[in-house]
Design a protein around this motif. Structure first.
Motif, PDB file in Angstrom:
ATOM      1  N   LEU A 471       0.836  -1.198   0.000  1.00 47.53           N
ATOM      2  CA  LEU A 471       0.000   0.000   0.000  1.00 47.53           C
ATOM      3  C   LEU A 471       0.875   1.254   0.000  1.00 47.53           C
ATOM      4  CD1 LEU A 471      -2.782   1.420   0.344  1.00 47.53           C
ATOM      5  CD2 LEU A 471      -2.492   1.145   2.809  1.00 47.53           C
ATOM      6  N   GLY A 472       0.713   2.097  -1.026  1.00 44.13           N
ATOM      7  CA  GLY A 472       1.459   3.346  -1.094  1.00 44.13           C
ATOM      8  C   GLY A 472       2.908   3.203  -1.515  1.00 44.13           C
ATOM      9  N   ILE A 473       3.355   1.981  -1.829  1.00 48.30           N
ATOM     10  CA  ILE A 473       4.734   1.749  -2.265  1.00 48.30           C
ATOM     11  C   ILE A 473       4.751   1.692  -3.796  1.00 48.30           C
ATOM     12  CG2 ILE A 473       6.724   0.211  -2.141  1.00 48.30           C
ATOM     13  CD1 ILE A 473       5.908   1.436   0.559  1.00 48.30           C
ATOM     14  N   VAL A 474       5.500   2.583  -4.425  1.00 52.15           N
ATOM     15  CA  VAL A 474       5.552   2.600  -5.889  1.00 52.15           C
ATOM     16  C   VAL A 474       6.258   1.340  -6.379  1.00 52.15           C
ATOM     17  CG1 VAL A 474       6.449   3.793  -7.921  1.00 52.15           C
ATOM     18  CG2 VAL A 474       5.513   5.115  -6.011  1.00 52.15           C
ATOM     19  N   LEU A 475       5.553   0.551  -7.178  1.00 52.10           N
ATOM     20  CA  LEU A 475       6.107  -0.688  -7.722  1.00 52.10           C
ATOM     21  C   LEU A 475       6.508  -0.464  -9.176  1.00 52.10           C
ATOM     22  CD1 LEU A 475       3.590  -3.348  -6.310  1.00 52.10           C
ATOM     23  CD2 LEU A 475       5.908  -2.870  -5.494  1.00 52.10           C
ATOM     24  N   ILE A 476       7.813  -0.421  -9.416  1.00 46.97           N
ATOM     25  CA  ILE A 476       8.302  -0.263 -10.781  1.00 46.97           C
ATOM     26  C   ILE A 476       8.328  -1.635 -11.452  1.00 46.97           C
ATOM     27  CG2 ILE A 476       9.634   1.820 -10.267  1.00 46.97           C
ATOM     28  CD1 ILE A 476      12.108   0.069  -9.987  1.00 46.97           C
ATOM     29  N   PRO A 477       8.420  -1.704 -12.786  1.00 48.01           N
ATOM     30  CA  PRO A 477       8.354  -3.004 -13.469  1.00 48.01           C
ATOM     31  C   PRO A 477       9.318  -4.064 -12.939  1.00 48.01           C
ATOM     32  CG  PRO A 477       8.094  -1.245 -15.065  1.00 48.01           C
ATOM     33  CD  PRO A 477       8.385  -0.582 -13.747  1.00 48.01           C
ATOM     34  N   PRO A 478      10.597  -3.757 -12.622  1.00 48.05           N
ATOM     35  CA  PRO A 478      11.462  -4.815 -12.068  1.00 48.05           C
ATOM     36  C   PRO A 478      10.974  -5.327 -10.709  1.00 48.05           C
ATOM     37  CG  PRO A 478      12.794  -3.001 -12.913  1.00 48.05           C
ATOM     38  CD  PRO A 478      11.383  -2.525 -12.913  1.00 48.05           C
ATOM     39  N   ASP A 479      10.376  -4.453  -9.885  1.00 44.63           N
ATOM     40  CA  ASP A 479       9.800  -4.904  -8.608  1.00 44.63           C
ATOM     41  C   ASP A 479       8.728  -5.962  -8.852  1.00 44.63           C
ATOM     42  OD1 ASP A 479      11.351  -3.054  -7.237  1.00 44.63           O
ATOM     43  OD2 ASP A 479       9.767  -1.546  -7.151  1.00 44.63           O
ATOM     44  N   VAL A 480       7.861  -5.664  -9.815  1.00 40.85           N
ATOM     45  CA  VAL A 480       6.755  -6.584 -10.120  1.00 40.85           C
ATOM     46  C   VAL A 480       7.303  -7.915 -10.628  1.00 40.85           C
ATOM     47  CG1 VAL A 480       4.707  -6.942 -11.549  1.00 40.85           C
ATOM     48  CG2 VAL A 480       5.172  -4.669 -10.599  1.00 40.85           C
ATOM     49  N   HIS A 481       8.350  -7.832 -11.451  1.00 38.15           N
ATOM     50  CA  HIS A 481       8.906  -9.069 -12.019  1.00 38.15           C
ATOM     51  C   HIS A 481       9.466  -9.970 -10.923  1.00 38.15           C
ATOM     52  CE1 HIS A 481      10.763 -11.643 -15.105  1.00 38.15           C
ATOM     53  NE2 HIS A 481      11.714 -11.814 -14.187  1.00 38.15           N
ATOM     54  N   VAL A 482      10.288  -9.426 -10.016  1.00 40.19           N
ATOM     55  CA  VAL A 482      10.898 -10.287  -8.989  1.00 40.19           C
ATOM     56  C   VAL A 482       9.843 -10.791  -8.015  1.00 40.19           C
ATOM     57  CG1 VAL A 482      13.181  -9.235  -9.166  1.00 40.19           C
ATOM     58  CG2 VAL A 482      11.566  -8.317  -7.516  1.00 40.19           C
ATOM     59  N   LEU A 483       8.832  -9.959  -7.718  1.00 37.41           N
ATOM     60  CA  LEU A 483       7.748 -10.397  -6.841  1.00 37.41           C
ATOM     61  C   LEU A 483       6.999 -11.561  -7.479  1.00 37.41           C
ATOM     62  CD1 LEU A 483       6.094  -9.942  -4.258  1.00 37.41           C
ATOM     63  CD2 LEU A 483       4.728  -8.258  -5.521  1.00 37.41           C
ATOM     64  N   HIS A 484       6.663 -11.415  -8.758  1.00 33.81           N
ATOM     65  CA  HIS A 484       5.962 -12.469  -9.496  1.00 33.81           C
ATOM     66  C   HIS A 484       6.811 -13.742  -9.551  1.00 33.81           C
ATOM     67  CE1 HIS A 484       4.880 -14.633 -13.255  1.00 33.81           C
ATOM     68  NE2 HIS A 484       3.647 -14.249 -12.976  1.00 33.81           N
ATOM     69  N   TYR A 485       8.090 -13.584  -9.824  1.00 38.61           N
ATOM     70  CA  TYR A 485       9.015 -14.712  -9.981  1.00 38.61           C
ATOM     71  C   TYR A 485       9.098 -15.536  -8.695  1.00 38.61           C
ATOM     72  CZ  TYR A 485      13.396 -17.081 -11.332  1.00 38.61           C
ATOM     73  OH  TYR A 485      14.357 -18.013 -11.652  1.00 38.61           O
ATOM     74  N   ILE A 486       9.128 -14.859  -7.555  1.00 39.00           N
ATOM     75  CA  ILE A 486       9.283 -15.567  -6.276  1.00 39.00           C
ATOM     76  C   ILE A 486       7.944 -16.091  -5.756  1.00 39.00           C
ATOM     77  CG2 ILE A 486       9.934 -15.233  -3.848  1.00 39.00           C
ATOM     78  CD1 ILE A 486      12.252 -13.489  -4.884  1.00 39.00           C
ATOM     79  N   LEU A 487       6.861 -15.337  -5.943  1.00 36.54           N
ATOM     80  CA  LEU A 487       5.542 -15.834  -5.525  1.00 36.54           C
ATOM     81  C   LEU A 487       5.201 -17.129  -6.255  1.00 36.54           C
ATOM     82  CD1 LEU A 487       3.268 -12.632  -5.348  1.00 36.54           C
ATOM     83  CD2 LEU A 487       4.325 -13.871  -3.463  1.00 36.54           C
ATOM     84  N   LYS A 488       5.579 -17.192  -7.521  1.00 39.72           N
ATOM     85  CA  LYS A 488       5.263 -18.363  -8.344  1.00 39.72           C
ATOM     86  C   LYS A 488       5.941 -19.628  -7.803  1.00 39.72           C
ATOM     87  CE  LYS A 488       6.858 -18.319 -12.548  1.00 39.72           C
ATOM     88  NZ  LYS A 488       7.071 -17.993 -13.988  1.00 39.72           N
ATOM     89  N   ARG A 489       7.040 -19.442  -7.071  1.00 37.30           N
ATOM     90  CA  ARG A 489       7.775 -20.582  -6.531  1.00 37.30           C
ATOM     91  C   ARG A 489       7.182 -21.110  -5.224  1.00 37.30           C
ATOM     92  NH1 ARG A 489      13.194 -21.649  -7.395  1.00 37.30           N
ATOM     93  NH2 ARG A 489      13.994 -20.911  -9.377  1.00 37.30           N
ATOM     94  N   SER A 490       6.278 -20.352  -4.621  1.00 33.90           N
ATOM     95  CA  SER A 490       5.765 -20.726  -3.303  1.00 33.90           C
ATOM     96  C   SER A 490       4.525 -21.606  -3.409  1.00 33.90           C
ATOM     97  CB  SER A 490       5.434 -19.465  -2.505  1.00 33.90           C
ATOM     98  OG  SER A 490       4.942 -19.813  -1.227  1.00 33.90           O
ATOM     99  N   ARG A 491       4.363 -22.451  -2.409  1.00 33.45           N
ATOM    100  CA  ARG A 491       3.163 -23.300  -2.349  1.00 33.45           C
ATOM    101  C   ARG A 491       2.048 -22.627  -1.555  1.00 33.45           C
ATOM    102  NH1 ARG A 491       7.409 -27.123  -1.710  1.00 33.45           N
ATOM    103  NH2 ARG A 491       7.212 -27.052   0.567  1.00 33.45           N
ATOM    104  N   LYS A 492       2.332 -21.465  -0.972  1.00 31.08           N
ATOM    105  CA  LYS A 492       1.323 -20.745  -0.194  1.00 31.08           C
ATOM    106  C   LYS A 492       0.319 -20.043  -1.093  1.00 31.08           C
ATOM    107  CE  LYS A 492       4.032 -19.372   3.888  1.00 31.08           C
ATOM    108  NZ  LYS A 492       4.548 -18.191   4.615  1.00 31.08           N
ATOM    109  N   GLU A 493      -0.807 -19.658  -0.479  1.00 28.65           N
ATOM    110  CA  GLU A 493      -1.746 -18.760  -1.139  1.00 28.65           C
ATOM    111  C   GLU A 493      -1.510 -17.362  -0.601  1.00 28.65           C
ATOM    112  OE1 GLU A 493      -5.832 -19.828  -1.074  1.00 28.65           O
ATOM    113  OE2 GLU A 493      -5.585 -21.268  -2.697  1.00 28.65           O
ATOM    114  N   PHE A 494      -1.609 -16.361  -1.479  1.00 32.09           N
ATOM    115  CA  PHE A 494      -1.284 -14.996  -1.082  1.00 32.09           C
ATOM    116  C   PHE A 494      -2.455 -14.044  -1.315  1.00 32.09           C
ATOM    117  CE2 PHE A 494       2.845 -16.888  -2.045  1.00 32.09           C
ATOM    118  CZ  PHE A 494       3.571 -16.519  -0.919  1.00 32.09           C
TER     119      PHE A 494
END
Length: 768
Positions: A471-494
């Motif tokens: 919330l309120g944190i500016v997410l630039i395209p590389p931020d989104v990429h690394v977040l997506h890349y690591i979330l995809k590796r997790s077995r948790k639900e987010f």
């Protein structure tokens, strides 16, 4: 000091809420309505390093020379990092007519004309961060600031304070996290450069390779490396990536580096390796180590330029030959002065990479002290803005010890580096990852991504908390990429909160499309843009999935834009029904977030309160589960009788409403009467607050009459109105017929002393 910090934080918060990305022509930069021509105007252009702030300043100068910005007769452009020498002092005349340009005519006459016509002067200070460091920004104390000698900081301070050249226009460029507002008390306009959109990235790459046989191939190759393509939002990094791609394709290779660290490593290697012998290779390694040390120690001082020469002629020649350093001349106050030269790192990427290289190779920096440069847990400020990429490069380099490109740059023993790598691994294993704030978490994710260590990537992915808020944190395209890349590796639900993050449509689509993202919140305008995009591309499956994941409850409207966006969301529902119906064959489909909205707060304040509320009332009926409507705001919305009347007309549609808070809204007897007539239609209402309005005995009487039929009501608050003993008695009489009501709060300053106490003795449900 604390008030300055609070002001800065508030400004950042306000600007990140309601701000929309919009194209701004250069001709609009100096349009500042409401500011007198006779006053100094201060414009701040923000942008991360490499975003093109310097190019913008140069284009302004070019446009002016071509006849644009005709309101200015004089334009002066200064590179701040070349001015910031403590021992140098200038008068205003020196700064304008010696440093920038030496006029052919009488400089004294020209200077006097400038002093008499300040509104015709534009001063451009590029790289404001180059002027401040750990010291406080000084105030201008010169008695004759136009003529006295001052440091550049004092001169600029005098310009900002309007002691010097009052009426001129100042444009300062700075990085977003610099304390520019701590030093500049009054800013008339703030502009932020946010970088390339995906379409602009493609256009830049196409232009870079224009005319080459492998133009299309180059664009395709770069887009295949999604992380690099995401970094191409930065014009500077985009140029680096294009340079490497060109080198790769010319050598017949078909692959690019996969991380930012390997991009810089490959770049440095490509610059220095060709045509070198064993002797020059050794010299280059030594020169590079000296440069790395220089990069680090300059960066620690918030500097990228230096006056003194590098330690040796060989290092200087190496730095200039491979364009790691660029030379420049310092200004002279008179022709008699000897010309002095300085050097500056060619760009922030090179300085950050070399700074990280120093931390890795230096024997002075022990492995145990390494973690302070990766301070994810530190509540103190991170490494300065100058070195904010150093942790990423350092993490990446520590996992590249056996890489041939890295080995070609260093002759150091790898044992020391191995110890440092183990220190990093141990440090990250001990990190309480789920306790990190959003900024620190993103720092960590970038560092882990740069390592490309499967162990670390999996370790972090499994330890992320399920509720991730940006919330309120500016997410630039590389931020989104690394977040997506690591979330995809997790077995948790987010569950993701992406509100006010300025995330682009593609980034939102990628994150929402993850199967293990079960719910998300995002700014309404971003969400509607996503859904419209999915509708246009006929991606009905993701469209439906994203509507089911979207969460709206609770929602707080604080601006007119919030109300408009909520209205757009409701309008979108009709389109969604038709769109999804065609794909799934269902008879109808509601957006779950609209159906499930239970709490709605309204806090627009007195200026736009009524206007916004009237628009909100039009769509309230679209929320069938709405249980709590809260109009009590610190700034007081002031919807008045007109707002109360409009709301009451919509009561029949609010069948689930349990709490209605109309406190502090300037409602009088007129509005109270309208409400009273319609209140019985709120069949689920349990709590009604009319605290601190302007209701008198007539309004109290109307409310008293309907209380017996409001069988669901449990609490009524009419405190701090203008009800007298007469109105209080009527409410008390009505209360006897209302066994369902548990609490009646009606203390009013206009009820005579003792009357309320007497009424409470008659009925204990009355609160004094």
């Amino acid at each position: 000091k604390n008030s300055i910090k609070a002001m800065e934080k508030e400004l950042v918060t306000c600007s990140s809420q309601g701000k929309e990305k919009a194209a701004l022509n250069r001709s609009q930069i100096f349009q500042i309505p409401g500011v007198k021509d006779s006053e100094t105007k201060v414009i701040v252009v923000l942008g991360k390093a490499g975003m093109g702030k310097s190019i913008l300043v140069q284009k302004i100068c070019q446009d002016w020379s071509n006849g644009e910005f005709s309101q200015f007769e004089f334009v002066f452009w200064f590179d701040c990092k070349q001015l910031n020498l403590p021992e140098k002092q200038y008068s205003l005349k020196d700064l304008l007519l010696e440093f920038f340009v030496k006029p052919q005519g009488e400089s004294e006459e020209i200077f006097e004309y400038i002093l008499q016509n300040p509104t015709k002067v534009l001063l451009l200070f590029d790289g404001f961060e180059g002027l401040h460091d750990h010291e406080n920004f000084p105030r201008c104390s010169a008695s004759q600031p136009e003529k006295d000698l001052c440091s550049i900081k004092e001169l600029l301070s005098g310009l900002i304070q309007k002691k010097i050249l009052n009426g001129c226009t100042l444009l300062l460029t700075a990085r977003p996290k610099d304390k520019v507002y701590q030093y500049v008390s009054k800013v008339d306009k703030t502009i932020e450069i946010v970088g390339f959109s995906p379409q602009q990235r493609e256009l830049y790459i196409t232009k870079y390779f224009e005319g080459l046989a492998y133009c299309d191939k180059a664009l395709k190759l770069i887009k295949e490396y999604e992380y690099l393509f995401s970094h191409c939002y930065s014009p500077l990094i985009c140029r680096f990536v294009c340079f490497l791609c060109e080198t790769v394709l010319e050598t017949g290779d078909q692959s690019l580096p996969s991380t930012l660290t390997t991009v810089l490593l490959k770049f440095v290697q490509q610059q220095t390796i060709p045509m070198q012998t064993d002797v020059t290779a050794m010299q280059n390694q030594e020169s590079l180590a000296v440069l790395a040390r220089t990069a680090w120690y300059l960066g620690e001082k918030h500097l990228s330029a230096m006056k003194s020469d590098l330690p040796s002629k060989e290092v200087k020649e190496f730095a200039l030959k491979y364009r790691f350093f660029l030379p420049f001349a310092f200004p002279r106050r008179a022709d008699s002065e000897e010309e002095e030269f300085g050097s500056t790192f060619s760009d922030f990427l090179i300085q950050n990479f070399l700074g990280a290289l120093h931390l890795m190779l230096s024997e002075e920096i022990k492995d145990k002290s390494l973690t302070k440069y990766l301070s994810f847990l530190s509540k103190k400020k991170r490494l300065s803005n100058w070195l904010d990429l150093v942790p990423r490069f350092l993490a990446g380099l520590l996992f590249l010890q056996d890489d041939p490109d890295f080995c070609s740059l260093s002759n150091k023993d790898v044992k020391q580096s191995t110890k440092k790598q183990k220190t990093l691994l141990k440090y990250i294993r001990k990190l309480e990852i789920n306790e990190l704030c959003p900024e620190r978490l993103l720092d960590l994710l970038h560092c882990i991504y740069e390592t490309q260590s499967n162990y670390l990537l999996q370790h972090v992915a499994l330890r992320l908390k399920s509720d991730l808020s940006f919330l309120g944190i500016v997410l630039i395209p590389p931020d989104v990429h690394v977040l997506h890349y690591i979330l995809k590796r997790s077995r948790k639900e987010f569950s993701l909160d992406l509100r006010n993050s300025s995330i682009d449509v593609q980034g939102l689509k990628d994150l929402v499309g993850l199967k293990n993202v079960s719910s998300f919140r995002a700014s309404l305008s971003d969400t509607v843009k996503l859904w419209k995009s999915l509708e246009q591309t006929k991606d009905y499956e993701l469209l439906r999935a994203s509507t089911e994941k979207f969460v709206l409850d609770p929602f707080k409207a604080k601006t007119m834009k919030d109300v408009s966006d909520l209205s757009d969301l409701v309008e979108m529902q009709d389109k969604m029904i038709n769109c999804v119906q065609g794909a799934s064959g269902c008879s109808g489909y509601e957006i779950p977030a609209i159906k499930n909205l239970r709490k709605l707060e309204f806090a627009l304040g007195p200026v736009r309160g009524l206007q916004g509320f009237l628009k909100l009332v039009e769509i309230l009926g679209a929320f069938p589960s709405l249980q709590h409507l809260d109009l009590d705001a610190l700034s007081e919305n002031g919807i008045g009788d007109e707002g109360a009347k409009s709301l009451s007309e919509g009561f029949p549609n609010l069948t689930s409403l349990e709490t209605l808070n109309l406190s502090q809204n300037k409602i009088t007897d007129v509005g109270a009467e309208k409400l009273a007539i319609a209140l019985p239609s709120l069949s689920s209402l349990k709590t009604l607050s009319l605290y601190n309005n302007n209701i008198c005995d007539f309004g109290a009487e109307k409310l008293a009459k309907v209380l017996p039929v409001m069988t669901s009501l449990r609490v009524l608050d009419v405190q701090y109105n203008k009800i007298t003993g007469v109105g209080a008695q009527q409410l008390t009489d009505s209360l006897r017929k209302c066994p369902h009501i548990k609490n009646l709060m009606m203390w009013n300053p206009t009820i005579p002393y003792g009357v309320l106490e007497h009424l409470q003795q008659l009925d204990s449900r009355i609160s004094v």
